[in-house]
Design a protein around this motif. Structure first.
Motif, PDB file in Angstrom:
ATOM      1  N   VAL A   6       0.840  -1.203   0.000  1.00  0.00           N
ATOM      2  CA  VAL A   6       0.000   0.000   0.000  1.00  0.00           C
ATOM      3  C   VAL A   6       0.870   1.246   0.000  1.00  0.00           C
ATOM      4  CG1 VAL A   6      -1.636   1.339   1.383  1.00  0.00           C
ATOM      5  CG2 VAL A   6      -1.986  -1.122   1.068  1.00  0.00           C
ATOM      6  N   ASP A   7       1.883   1.270   0.851  1.00  0.00           N
ATOM      7  CA  ASP A   7       2.787   2.420   0.917  1.00  0.00           C
ATOM      8  C   ASP A   7       3.510   2.642  -0.408  1.00  0.00           C
ATOM      9  OD1 ASP A   7       2.049   2.852   3.545  1.00  0.00           O
ATOM     10  OD2 ASP A   7       3.858   1.938   4.398  1.00  0.00           O
ATOM     11  N   ALA A   8       3.946   1.555  -1.048  1.00  0.00           N
ATOM     12  CA  ALA A   8       4.646   1.676  -2.333  1.00  0.00           C
ATOM     13  C   ALA A   8       3.724   2.258  -3.403  1.00  0.00           C
ATOM     14  CB  ALA A   8       5.191   0.322  -2.770  1.00  0.00           C
ATOM     15  N   VAL A   9       2.470   1.841  -3.407  1.00  0.00           N
ATOM     16  CA  VAL A   9       1.512   2.383  -4.373  1.00  0.00           C
ATOM     17  C   VAL A   9       1.328   3.881  -4.144  1.00  0.00           C
ATOM     18  CG1 VAL A   9      -0.921   2.398  -5.072  1.00  0.00           C
ATOM     19  CG2 VAL A   9       0.292   0.220  -4.815  1.00  0.00           C
ATOM     20  N   ILE A  10       1.119   4.273  -2.914  1.00  0.00           N
ATOM     21  CA  ILE A  10       0.896   5.696  -2.627  1.00  0.00           C
ATOM     22  C   ILE A  10       2.146   6.516  -2.943  1.00  0.00           C
ATOM     23  CG2 ILE A  10       0.432   7.363  -0.777  1.00  0.00           C
ATOM     24  CD1 ILE A  10      -1.618   5.335   0.299  1.00  0.00           C
ATOM     25  N   ARG A  11       3.313   6.018  -2.605  1.00  0.00           N
ATOM     26  CA  ARG A  11       4.559   6.731  -2.958  1.00  0.00           C
ATOM     27  C   ARG A  11       4.677   6.879  -4.471  1.00  0.00           C
ATOM     28  NH1 ARG A  11       6.875   3.354   0.878  1.00  0.00           N
ATOM     29  NH2 ARG A  11       7.805   2.110  -0.780  1.00  0.00           N
ATOM     30  N   GLY A  12       4.373   5.813  -5.216  1.00  0.00           N
ATOM     31  CA  GLY A  12       4.453   5.868  -6.677  1.00  0.00           C
ATOM     32  C   GLY A  12       3.483   6.872  -7.262  1.00  0.00           C
ATOM     33  N   LEU A  13       2.251   6.898  -6.732  1.00  0.00           N
ATOM     34  CA  LEU A  13       1.260   7.863  -7.215  1.00  0.00           C
ATOM     35  C   LEU A  13       1.714   9.289  -6.946  1.00  0.00           C
ATOM     36  CD1 LEU A  13      -2.044   6.061  -6.133  1.00  0.00           C
ATOM     37  CD2 LEU A  13      -1.123   6.267  -8.463  1.00  0.00           C
ATOM     38  N   LYS A  14       2.265   9.512  -5.757  1.00  0.00           N
ATOM     39  CA  LYS A  14       2.732  10.869  -5.425  1.00  0.00           C
ATOM     40  C   LYS A  14       3.917  11.274  -6.292  1.00  0.00           C
ATOM     41  CE  LYS A  14       1.127  11.277  -0.694  1.00  0.00           C
ATOM     42  NZ  LYS A  14       1.537  11.579   0.689  1.00  0.00           N
ATOM     43  N   VAL A  18       0.108  12.443  -8.966  1.00  0.00           N
ATOM     44  CA  VAL A  18      -1.325  12.171  -8.895  1.00  0.00           C
ATOM     45  C   VAL A  18      -1.935  12.910  -7.708  1.00  0.00           C
ATOM     46  CG1 VAL A  18      -3.063  10.363  -8.508  1.00  0.00           C
ATOM     47  CG2 VAL A  18      -1.109   9.945 -10.033  1.00  0.00           C
ATOM     48  N   SER A  19      -3.033  13.621  -7.964  1.00  0.00           N
ATOM     49  CA  SER A  19      -3.719  14.332  -6.889  1.00  0.00           C
ATOM     50  C   SER A  19      -5.157  13.851  -6.693  1.00  0.00           C
ATOM     51  CB  SER A  19      -3.707  15.842  -7.145  1.00  0.00           C
ATOM     52  OG  SER A  19      -4.360  16.138  -8.363  1.00  0.00           O
ATOM     53  N   ILE A  20      -5.644  13.012  -7.614  1.00  0.00           N
ATOM     54  CA  ILE A  20      -7.013  12.502  -7.517  1.00  0.00           C
ATOM     55  C   ILE A  20      -7.027  11.013  -7.839  1.00  0.00           C
ATOM     56  CG2 ILE A  20      -9.351  12.619  -8.503  1.00  0.00           C
ATOM     57  CD1 ILE A  20      -8.785  15.623  -8.979  1.00  0.00           C
ATOM     58  N   ALA A  21      -7.730  10.248  -7.001  1.00  0.00           N
ATOM     59  CA  ALA A  21      -7.882   8.815  -7.227  1.00  0.00           C
ATOM     60  C   ALA A  21      -9.365   8.481  -7.266  1.00  0.00           C
ATOM     61  CB  ALA A  21      -7.198   8.013  -6.131  1.00  0.00           C
ATOM     62  N   CYS A  22      -9.822   7.962  -8.398  1.00  0.00           N
ATOM     63  CA  CYS A  22     -11.185   7.454  -8.512  1.00  0.00           C
ATOM     64  C   CYS A  22     -11.120   5.958  -8.262  1.00  0.00           C
ATOM     65  CB  CYS A  22     -11.731   7.676  -9.914  1.00  0.00           C
ATOM     66  SG  CYS A  22     -12.078   9.384 -10.296  1.00  0.00           S
ATOM     67  N   ASP A  41      -2.742  14.489   0.427  1.00  0.00           N
ATOM     68  CA  ASP A  41      -2.337  14.975  -0.892  1.00  0.00           C
ATOM     69  C   ASP A  41      -3.143  14.387  -2.041  1.00  0.00           C
ATOM     70  OD1 ASP A  41      -0.253  16.486   0.285  1.00  0.00           O
ATOM     71  OD2 ASP A  41       1.007  14.685   0.358  1.00  0.00           O
ATOM     72  N   ILE A  42      -3.962  13.380  -1.754  1.00  0.00           N
ATOM     73  CA  ILE A  42      -4.721  12.717  -2.807  1.00  0.00           C
ATOM     74  C   ILE A  42      -6.204  12.776  -2.458  1.00  0.00           C
ATOM     75  CG2 ILE A  42      -5.138  10.547  -4.022  1.00  0.00           C
ATOM     76  CD1 ILE A  42      -2.219   9.787  -3.469  1.00  0.00           C
ATOM     77  N   ARG A  43      -6.966  13.416  -3.326  1.00  0.00           N
ATOM     78  CA  ARG A  43      -8.425  13.460  -3.143  1.00  0.00           C
ATOM     79  C   ARG A  43      -9.013  12.189  -3.741  1.00  0.00           C
ATOM     80  NH1 ARG A  43     -12.847  17.247  -6.143  1.00  0.00           N
ATOM     81  NH2 ARG A  43     -14.620  16.333  -5.064  1.00  0.00           N
ATOM     82  N   THR A  44      -9.904  11.540  -3.022  1.00  0.00           N
ATOM     83  CA  THR A  44     -10.519  10.318  -3.530  1.00  0.00           C
ATOM     84  C   THR A  44     -11.962  10.569  -3.959  1.00  0.00           C
ATOM     85  OG1 THR A  44     -11.105   9.642  -1.288  1.00  0.00           O
ATOM     86  CG2 THR A  44      -9.050   8.762  -2.190  1.00  0.00           C
ATOM     87  N   ILE A  45     -12.336   9.873  -5.025  1.00  0.00           N
ATOM     88  CA  ILE A  45     -13.700   9.957  -5.541  1.00  0.00           C
ATOM     89  C   ILE A  45     -14.192   8.530  -5.766  1.00  0.00           C
ATOM     90  CG2 ILE A  45     -15.197  10.795  -7.389  1.00  0.00           C
ATOM     91  CD1 ILE A  45     -13.040  12.945  -7.975  1.00  0.00           C
ATOM     92  N   PRO A  46     -15.005   8.009  -4.852  1.00  0.00           N
ATOM     93  CA  PRO A  46     -15.604   6.690  -5.103  1.00  0.00           C
ATOM     94  C   PRO A  46     -16.617   6.807  -6.240  1.00  0.00           C
ATOM     95  CG  PRO A  46     -15.739   7.290  -2.769  1.00  0.00           C
ATOM     96  CD  PRO A  46     -15.328   8.517  -3.525  1.00  0.00           C
ATOM     97  N   VAL A  47     -16.653   5.801  -7.115  1.00  0.00           N
ATOM     98  CA  VAL A  47     -17.554   5.844  -8.265  1.00  0.00           C
ATOM     99  C   VAL A  47     -18.508   4.657  -8.246  1.00  0.00           C
ATOM    100  CG1 VAL A  47     -15.947   7.171  -9.691  1.00  0.00           C
ATOM    101  CG2 VAL A  47     -15.860   4.677  -9.752  1.00  0.00           C
ATOM    102  N   ILE A 138       6.891  -1.473  -8.011  1.00  0.00           N
ATOM    103  CA  ILE A 138       5.639  -0.710  -8.031  1.00  0.00           C
ATOM    104  C   ILE A 138       5.870   0.768  -8.340  1.00  0.00           C
ATOM    105  CG2 ILE A 138       3.682   0.091  -6.639  1.00  0.00           C
ATOM    106  CD1 ILE A 138       3.826  -2.608  -5.148  1.00  0.00           C
ATOM    107  N   GLU A 139       6.686   1.441  -7.568  1.00  0.00           N
ATOM    108  CA  GLU A 139       6.869   2.890  -7.753  1.00  0.00           C
ATOM    109  C   GLU A 139       7.388   3.213  -9.144  1.00  0.00           C
ATOM    110  OE1 GLU A 139       8.815   5.094  -4.525  1.00  0.00           O
ATOM    111  OE2 GLU A 139       8.523   3.288  -3.307  1.00  0.00           O
TER     112      GLU A 139
END
Length: 166
Positions: A6-14, A18-22, A41-47, A138-139
């Motif tokens: 999970v940490d590796a994914v978030i580090r890679g996105l940052k 990436v500022s928005i995750a759907c 730092d990441i706004r989430t939007i559930p769809v 991952i990153e």
């Protein structure tokens, strides 16, 4: 998913900006969603479906920001139409982060068709993708996916498989 994954994914996105995750919740990514929701730092939007998520991510691109569509790869089939229109028709890229269901060792009968169809659907849409099975990749893979998507104005996909999601 382990906390380290999970940490590796978030580090890679940052690192990719990436500022928005759907996302449409997927059981294999269950630990990822609360971490994304909690990240300042990441706004989430559930769809409600993956096609909606693809469209939102396309709109985010048009606003000059970077988004990711996080989903089980079965959602790829649900998002084919918006992906084809945006990518093939308009040059609007969507970067997808998917879990790999139906891989060798899958113990849910319903997930097997997802594994059988995911790569052929990505290939039919001509979406470059990487199947990542090692945490240390991952990153780097996330950053590469964004570099390719934004240089080509076309979609890319990162698929987490193996021990990363089981």
């Amino acid at each position: 998913m382990t906390p380290a994954t999970v940490d590796a994914v978030i580090r890679g996105l940052k690192k990719a900006g990436v500022s928005i995750a759907c996302y449409l919740p997927d059981s294999l990514f269950r630990p990822l969603y609360p971490a994304l929701d909690a990240d300042p730092d990441i706004r989430t939007i559930p769809v409600t479906n993956e096609g909606e998520g693809a469209a939102i991510c396309g709109g985010v691109f048009l606003s000059g920001k970077r988004a990711v569509l996080v989903m089980e790869h079965s959602g790829l089939r649900a998002s084919v139409e918006p992906l084809a229109r945006m990518g093939l028709g308009a040059g609007i890229p969507v970067v997808m982060l998917m879990s790999y269901r139906g891989e060798l060792g899958e113990n849910n009968w319903w997930a097997i068709p997802h594994g059988i169809t995911m790569e052929p659907v990505l290939q039919a849409l001509r979406v470059p993708y990487a199947v990542v099975r090692e945490e240390e990749e991952i990153e780097r893979t996330i950053e590469a996916a964004y570099a390719s998507a934004y240089a080509s104005y076309y979609h890319t996909a990162i698929v987490l498989g193996g021990r990363l999601v089981r």
